[in-house]
Design an enzyme around this catalytic site. Structure first.
Site, PDB file in Angstrom:
ATOM      1  N   LEU A 148     129.536 -10.776  20.370  1.00 11.70           N
ATOM      2  CA  LEU A 148     128.851 -11.682  21.269  1.00 11.70           C
ATOM      3  C   LEU A 148     129.005 -13.235  20.909  1.00 11.70           C
ATOM      4  O   LEU A 148     129.109 -13.919  21.467  1.00 11.70           O
ATOM      5  CB  LEU A 148     127.330 -11.124  20.966  1.00 11.70           C
ATOM      6  CG  LEU A 148     126.099 -11.984  21.959  1.00 11.70           C
ATOM      7  CD1 LEU A 148     126.542 -11.891  23.292  1.00 11.70           C
ATOM      8  CD2 LEU A 148     124.698 -10.986  21.725  1.00 11.70           C
TER       9      LEU A 148
ATOM     10  N   GLU B 297     121.503 -10.329  12.830  1.00 16.60           N
ATOM     11  CA  GLU B 297     120.467  -9.863  14.035  1.00 16.60           C
ATOM     12  C   GLU B 297     119.322 -11.023  14.467  1.00 16.60           C
ATOM     13  O   GLU B 297     118.234 -10.992  14.780  1.00 16.60           O
ATOM     14  CB  GLU B 297     119.716  -8.545  13.963  1.00 16.60           C
ATOM     15  CG  GLU B 297     120.898  -7.493  13.848  1.00 16.60           C
ATOM     16  CD  GLU B 297     121.641  -7.361  15.172  1.00 16.60           C
ATOM     17  OE1 GLU B 297     121.868  -8.199  15.961  1.00 16.60           O
ATOM     18  OE2 GLU B 297     122.463  -6.189  15.312  1.00 16.60           O
ATOM     19  N   GLY B 298     119.696 -12.206  14.113  1.00 18.19           N
ATOM     20  CA  GLY B 298     118.910 -13.402  14.277  1.00 18.19           C
ATOM     21  C   GLY B 298     118.048 -13.935  13.396  1.00 18.19           C
ATOM     22  O   GLY B 298     117.689 -13.087  12.385  1.00 18.19           O
TER      23      GLY B 298
END
Length: 407
Positions: free
Chosen positions: A139, A378-379
């Site tokens: 992504l 994940e951020g």
């Protein structure tokens, strides 16, 4: 943890069933024994060589560790999500690359399966659960965030998409079999034009740069990818055109954030164990340093913070399992809290070791390096705060509109 009798959840977050307590405790015992035994030996080998040996991957696959969280109908063991979190906690006491393997492969199916055709399920999803295919979640882009601002693009010509763009920080991107890649239709904007594609690793028009030389999480391969008119069969698209971001974020991100939070808990437990063992064995002025109040208080603070983060993470896991609409915000709360906890716990654990903890011969040195990676997996914490604040303000608006509040 308490496991209930087998049941199915129909809510969006809880598609998995649960296995009974006896079977779960047996699996938990197997995982714990492996982590404390062969897993520790493999951890030392990874640090020496700088890569995950193929033999380790095969051993994990033979033990069935790559399909624990997947439903039985996909070839998995059918654990409930909260049960799976208990196992992630155990795996995370091991080397970070071992945790990464079981975390990613036990989660990628969540993105693929709801949108896969029967043929795609047989070709991609089931082999991924079995460990026969390694599929890398693809992504992130070097010049964008991880949302609707994607610029990797595809143009369609008949039954083929042609992909052009760049991706980076892609875990397992160098040595996977397929990239589960997210791009947008040429000329589109926003989320409506996004697509999810399974792109073969040996496709033409691809340049792969191995970027695996990292501070921590040694052994896990990472890659930067460049695509120039790379052909991808339309039959390799998951879902419909416009479903890309929903596939990327909907079924993957929330449970993955909870899993990363529990990974922080497990790694913090490892740091605490090392700190306690060292403090009990290190003697100064005739006494173990564990008897010194300064050291004992650091150990006490660590223990309290670990337990608090674990409780919040399990609460988020239960909410996801039950399909709560607060699961997304709770996943961000858990990840934010657990990451900050891990930072403090590993820092104290290293301080308890004194100077000797700074050498690579000390296990705490690896734990300290590995912990830093959780700050952006994940951020980042800044992203988590954005998600949490959005949820809080949205619920406040629903309960009391701004006009009324200002009256």
């Amino acid at each position: 943890m308490a496991a209930t009798s087998t049941m199915e959840h129909q809510a969006p977050g809880g598609r998995e069933g649960r296995i009974d307590r006896r079977e779960f405790e047996q699996i938990l015992g197997q995982v714990t024994a492996w982590v404390d035994g062969p897993g520790e030996a493999w951890s030392e080998e990874i640090e020496r060589s700088g890569h995950v040996p193929r033999e380790l991957f095969e051993e994990i696959r033979r033990h069935g560790f790559l399909g624990l969280a997947a439903p039985v109908e996909l070839g998995g063991r059918g654990l409930g999500f909260t049960q799976w979190m208990r196992l992630i906690e155990e795996f995370s006491r091991s080397h970070a690359s071992i945790r990464m393997l079981v975390h990613v492969i036990n989660g990628t199916w969540r993105s693929m399966n709801p949108h896969a055709t029967p043929a795609q399920r047989e070709r991609f999803v089931r082999p991924s659960v079995a460990g026969d295919l390694l599929i890398a979640f693809t992504l992130t882009e070097p010049g964008n965030g991880t949302g609707a601002d994607l610029t990797s693009r595809v143009r369609r010509d008949g039954d083929t998409y042609y992909l052009t763009g760049r991706k980076h920080l892609i875990t397992f991107g160098a040595h996977c079999d397929y990239w589960l890649l997210f791009a947008r239709l040429e000329g589109s904007t926003g989320s409506d034009g996004t697509v999810a594609l399974l792109v073969a690793r040996d496709s033409p028009g691809v340049t792969v740069e191995d970027t695996s030389d990292t501070m921590g999480v040694r052994g896990t391969d990472h890659a930067s990818l460049t695509f120039v008119n790379t052909p991808v069969p339309v039959a390799h698209r998951l879902g419909e055109e416009g479903d890309g971001l929903a596939i990327a974020l909907g079924g993957f991100l929330t449970p993955s954030r909870i899993s990363v939070a529990m990974s922080c808990v497990g790694l913090a437990e490892r740091a605490q164990q090392l700190a306690v063992d060292y403090a009990r064995g290190r003697v100064t002025f005739g006494k173990p340093i564990a008897s010194r109040q300064a050291i004992a208080f650091m150990i006490a603070d660590n223990e309290a913070e670990i337990e608090a983060a674990r409780a919040l993470t399990m609460h988020a896991a239960r909410q996801w399992e039950d399909g709560s609409d607060r699961a997304s915000a709770l996943s961000s709360m858990a990840k934010l809290t657990a990451v900050d906890m891990l930072t403090r716990v590993t820092d104290r654990a290293l301080q308890i070791h004194g100077g000797s903890g700074y050498w690579k011969t000390a296990p705490i040195e690896r734990v300290y390096r590995d912990a830093r990676a959780q700050r952006f997996e994940e951020g980042t914490n800044e992203i988590q705060r954005t998600v949490i604040a959005r949820d809080v303000l949205a619920r406040a608006d629903q309960a009391r509109p701004i006009e009324e509040a200002g009256a």
